[in-house]
Design an enzyme around this catalytic site. Sequence first.
Site, PDB file in Angstrom:
ATOM      1  N   ASP A  67       0.812  -1.220   0.000  1.00 44.01           N
ATOM      2  CA  ASP A  67       0.000   0.000   0.000  1.00 44.01           C
ATOM      3  C   ASP A  67       0.845   1.270   0.000  1.00 44.01           C
ATOM      4  O   ASP A  67       2.061   1.231   0.200  1.00 44.01           O
ATOM      5  CB  ASP A  67      -0.969  -0.001   1.199  1.00 44.01           C
ATOM      6  N   ASP A 136      -7.857  -2.638  13.774  1.00 50.78           N
ATOM      7  CA  ASP A 136      -9.240  -2.882  13.337  1.00 50.78           C
ATOM      8  C   ASP A 136      -9.328  -4.097  12.404  1.00 50.78           C
ATOM      9  O   ASP A 136     -10.357  -4.352  11.803  1.00 50.78           O
ATOM     10  CB  ASP A 136      -9.816  -1.630  12.657  1.00 50.78           C
ATOM     11  N   HIS A 138      -7.415  -4.592   9.686  1.00 45.99           N
ATOM     12  CA  HIS A 138      -7.061  -4.377   8.277  1.00 45.99           C
ATOM     13  C   HIS A 138      -5.762  -5.090   7.908  1.00 45.99           C
ATOM     14  O   HIS A 138      -4.872  -5.277   8.736  1.00 45.99           O
ATOM     15  CB  HIS A 138      -7.032  -2.887   7.882  1.00 45.99           C
ATOM     16  N   GLU A 143      -9.795  -1.893   4.832  1.00 44.26           N
ATOM     17  CA  GLU A 143     -10.480  -1.586   6.083  1.00 44.26           C
ATOM     18  C   GLU A 143     -11.757  -2.421   6.244  1.00 44.26           C
ATOM     19  O   GLU A 143     -12.294  -2.928   5.246  1.00 44.26           O
ATOM     20  CB  GLU A 143     -10.850  -0.090   6.103  1.00 44.26           C
TER      21      GLU A 143
HETATM   22  C1  GLP Z   1      -0.576   0.174   8.716  1.00 44.31           C
HETATM   23  C2  GLP Z   1      -0.299  -0.558   7.387  1.00 44.31           C
HETATM   24  C3  GLP Z   1      -0.495  -2.032   7.501  1.00 44.31           C
HETATM   25  C4  GLP Z   1       0.138  -2.501   8.794  1.00 44.31           C
HETATM   26  C5  GLP Z   1      -0.661  -1.985   9.959  1.00 44.31           C
HETATM   27  C6  GLP Z   1      -0.089  -2.357  11.326  1.00 44.31           C
HETATM   28  O1  GLP Z   1      -1.629   1.043   8.683  1.00 44.31           O
HETATM   29  N1  GLP Z   1      -1.060  -0.073   6.272  1.00 44.31           N
HETATM   30  O2  GLP Z   1       0.048  -2.683   6.372  1.00 44.31           O
HETATM   31  O3  GLP Z   1       0.143  -3.893   8.842  1.00 44.31           O
HETATM   32  O4  GLP Z   1      -0.885  -0.606   9.857  1.00 44.31           O
HETATM   33  O5  GLP Z   1       0.987  -1.574  11.649  1.00 44.31           O
HETATM   34  P1  GLP Z   1       1.966  -1.856  12.848  1.00 44.31           P
HETATM   35  O6  GLP Z   1       2.820  -2.965  12.428  1.00 44.31           O
HETATM   36  O7  GLP Z   1       2.717  -0.575  13.007  1.00 44.31           O
HETATM   37  O8  GLP Z   1       1.112  -2.179  14.023  1.00 44.31           O
END
Ligand code: GLP
Length: 235
Positions: A67, A136, A138, A143
């Site tokens: 992304d 959440d 995702h 989402e």
């Molecule tokens: C972000 C990314 C995701 C990631 C998630 C968790 O928003 N778009 O790809 O897996 O949040 O992030 P973290 O590893 O910092 O908890």
Amino acid sequence: MKLIRTKTYEELSTLCADLIADVVSSKPDCVLGLATGSSPIGTYDELVRRYEKGELDFSKVRSVNLDEYVGLDGTHEQSYRYFMDTHLFNRVNIDKKNTYVPNGLVDDPAAHGAWYDENIVALGGIDLQLLGIGLDGHIGFNEPADHFVAATHQETLDPSTIEANARFFASKEEVPTSAITMGMKSIMQARSIVLIASGKKKEEILLRAFEGDVTPAVPASILQLHPNVTVILSE
Ligand code: GLP
């Protein structure tokens, strides 16, 4: 699904790097699906260490990222292109032209998404997709919704996601309100998937994702339908 619990984040990172290193060693021109966020940072550091020791060669590896924020140029410090460059690509011998991150500045996200998915197929498909998980549920930036979206597409970020990611920006107002994310089709077509999560705060969503119903209300729950998923969870 295979669940591995580790005591520490370091162990999680080592194990995850082992899985990626196996793919890179057995298939030097593999396609790695890569993720951003805080979870994979230790894994990337470990891959860099192994590269520096001469154990890994990324010269033929291709990569596709999950992304990118809409509106951020790849030189913006909070863009995911910048994240990948600084945490991994600039530190190993991967050829940058073989690294793909969605472009958050395109005029036509739908056309870009279609191209992104076609490109993944043209590369031969993803050998290993690395995933984190949002609070959440995702994956990428898919989402919670009332349906799963197959194609790479533009997604409006949930207020809770903006809140969670505000820690990386000077203020909440600076967090982009949408992103381009790989859709479920390209993720689910990956030959193998490794999802990493660390800390108590992820426990509840992991339970919902892997022990609850398969529902677009918990996007990661779709992974229950994939034949080759490893979840690494550190306490
Ligand atoms: C972000 C990314 C995701 C990631 C998630 C968790 O928003 N778009 O790809 O897996 O949040 O992030 P973290 O590893 O910092 O908890």
